[in-house]
Design a protein around this motif. Structure first.
Motif, PDB file in Angstrom:
ATOM      1  N   ARG A   1       0.847  -1.194   0.000  1.00 58.67           N
ATOM      2  CA  ARG A   1       0.000   0.000   0.000  1.00 58.67           C
ATOM      3  C   ARG A   1       0.884   1.246   0.000  1.00 58.67           C
ATOM      4  N   LYS A   2       0.264   2.367  -0.254  1.00 63.19           N
ATOM      5  CA  LYS A   2       0.999   3.627  -0.279  1.00 63.19           C
ATOM      6  C   LYS A   2       1.005   4.256   1.113  1.00 63.19           C
TER       7      LYS A   2
ATOM      8  N   ALA B   1       6.362   5.106   8.092  1.00 66.31           N
ATOM      9  CA  ALA B   1       7.266   5.491   7.002  1.00 66.31           C
ATOM     10  C   ALA B   1       7.309   4.417   5.937  1.00 66.31           C
ATOM     11  N   VAL B   2       7.814   4.814   4.797  1.00 67.36           N
ATOM     12  CA  VAL B   2       8.012   3.851   3.718  1.00 67.36           C
ATOM     13  C   VAL B   2       8.919   2.722   4.226  1.00 67.36           C
TER      14      VAL B   2
ATOM     15  N   ALA C   1       2.339  -3.920  12.733  1.00 65.54           N
ATOM     16  CA  ALA C   1       2.690  -2.709  13.486  1.00 65.54           C
ATOM     17  C   ALA C   1       2.519  -1.442  12.665  1.00 65.54           C
ATOM     18  N   ALA C   2       2.428  -1.549  11.358  1.00 65.29           N
ATOM     19  CA  ALA C   2       2.360  -0.347  10.509  1.00 65.29           C
ATOM     20  C   ALA C   2       1.015   0.340  10.641  1.00 65.29           C
ATOM     21  N   THR C   3       1.036   1.669  10.609  1.00 65.51           N
ATOM     22  CA  THR C   3      -0.178   2.499  10.578  1.00 65.51           C
ATOM     23  C   THR C   3      -0.116   3.380   9.345  1.00 65.51           C
ATOM     24  N   ALA C   4      -1.154   4.199   9.143  1.00 64.32           N
ATOM     25  CA  ALA C   4      -1.193   5.085   7.978  1.00 64.32           C
ATOM     26  C   ALA C   4      -0.025   6.073   7.999  1.00 64.32           C
ATOM     27  N   GLU C   5       0.473   6.406   9.203  1.00 59.92           N
ATOM     28  CA  GLU C   5       1.562   7.369   9.301  1.00 59.92           C
ATOM     29  C   GLU C   5       2.938   6.731   9.214  1.00 59.92           C
TER      30      GLU C   5
ATOM     31  N   VAL D   1       5.142  -0.698   2.370  1.00 60.18           N
ATOM     32  CA  VAL D   1       4.617   0.675   2.296  1.00 60.18           C
ATOM     33  C   VAL D   1       5.476   1.461   1.305  1.00 60.18           C
ATOM     34  N   THR D   2       4.827   1.947   0.242  1.00 59.22           N
ATOM     35  CA  THR D   2       5.553   2.723  -0.783  1.00 59.22           C
ATOM     36  C   THR D   2       5.224   4.199  -0.648  1.00 59.22           C
ATOM     37  N   LYS D   3       5.953   5.023  -1.402  1.00 57.77           N
ATOM     38  CA  LYS D   3       5.753   6.476  -1.341  1.00 57.77           C
ATOM     39  C   LYS D   3       4.360   6.844  -1.850  1.00 57.77           C
TER      40      LYS D   3
END
Length: 310
Positions: free
Chosen positions: A239-240, A279-280, A273-277, A306-308
């Protein structure tokens, strides 16, 4: 009575031996266990059905006793019998026809022998002596003594072999061991567990089956069903940056019996652990918490990339 008093149509000595010939009596060999009884047959051999009386003394070894002796009426017609103990410890059997009817060739007497409970394992000799055959005309034959072997064997023991298999597998060929198997036939061995039976222990039951043994000791075995291996695989996603995480899903490897996730008593949970905020970068997607008594569950993580953002 014995053949000394058997009626004849002419005067003669009943115990006068005749010339050697094939006619006579034989005794079957037998194998039995200590403390058990077994039938033994006395067989008349002759060229033609001509003997109206016969006599023999049965000598048994220590440890074996005769429980009874009966004429085989299908072979001996209207014959009657007498049985008495002799001074030397033998048993004298006399079969005779009051009407001078003749016996047929084949089994003429069935004896019931018993091995003492303390009889030692081994081979013993059964002896027929003082054999006398008499035809309706008073002709007598005294064949030679005959012997047969009686074997006293220890009890047959059938032991089922214990096995372990995974849930969902078949039992395969159940195996057993037979000790001192001196006889024909096979025991039976069975288990109620199937491929669908849950994890646990099940009796492997032995049975006498067709074993021709008097005494059989049956020892059951145990079938142990262990959990099947099940792998829970977390799927990978991309996802971005700034987007919410997708709904994480898992796949399964190892279900048996056409089962699905519905077979689990508790479904796994999936976390990242990743959220919308965040980092890539790359983040682990992990699954855990699945439960089932029939499966040994392991987990394979997925990846969230997580991509840019655009």
């Amino acid at each position: 009575r014995d053949l000394h008093s058997f009626p004849t149509r002419r005067s003669s000595d009943l115990l006068t031996a005749g010339s050697a010939q094939a006619d006579g009596l034989t005794v079957d060999g037998v194998t039995m266990n200590a403390g058990t009884e077994k039938n033994v047959q006395i067989v008349l051999t002759q060229d033609a059905a001509k003997y109206a009386a016969f006599q023999f003394d049965l000598v048994l070894p220590a440890g074996l006793t005769m429980q009874s002796g009966e004429l085989v009426t299908a072979q001996t017609g209207d014959m009657t019998q007498s049985l008495k103990a002799m001074a030397d410890g033998s048993q004298r059997f006399v079969g005779y026809s009051p009407t001078l009817a003749t016996a047929k060739a084949g089994a003429v007497v069935t004896l019931v022998l018993k091995a003492d409970k303390k009889a030692e394992t081994g081979s013993y000799s059964l002896l027929l002596k003082n054999i006398v055959l008499s035809d309706a005309d008073g002709n007598k034959t005294k064949p030679t003594d005959v012997t047969a072997q009686a074997r006293v064997a220890p009890p047959v023991k059938v032991t089922a072999k214990s096995i372990t298999r995974s849930y969902g597998e078949g039992n395969g060929q159940l195996a057993f061991e037979v000790s001192e198997c001196y006889t024909e036939g096979e025991p039976t061995v069975s288990c109620e567990a199937t491929a669908a039976s849950p994890v646990g222990s099940y009796a492997i039951v032995t049975g006498k089956g067709s074993l021709m043994a008097d005494t059989v000791t049956l020892v059951n075995g145990t079938l142990t069903v262990t959990p099947a291996k099940l792998k829970v695989v977390a799927q990978s996603y991309t996802r971005k940056q700034g987007e919410e995480n997708p709904e994480f899903e898992v796949t399964y490897e190892g279900f048996v019996n056409d089962e699905t996730a519905e077979a689990l008593t508790k479904l796994p949970t999936v976390q990242c652990a990743a959220t919308a905020e965040s980092a890539v970068g790359t983040y682990d997607i992990t699954a855990s918490g699945a439960e089932s008594g029939n499966y040994d569950i392991s987990y394979t993580p997925g990846k969230l990339t997580v991509t840019k953002a655009d």
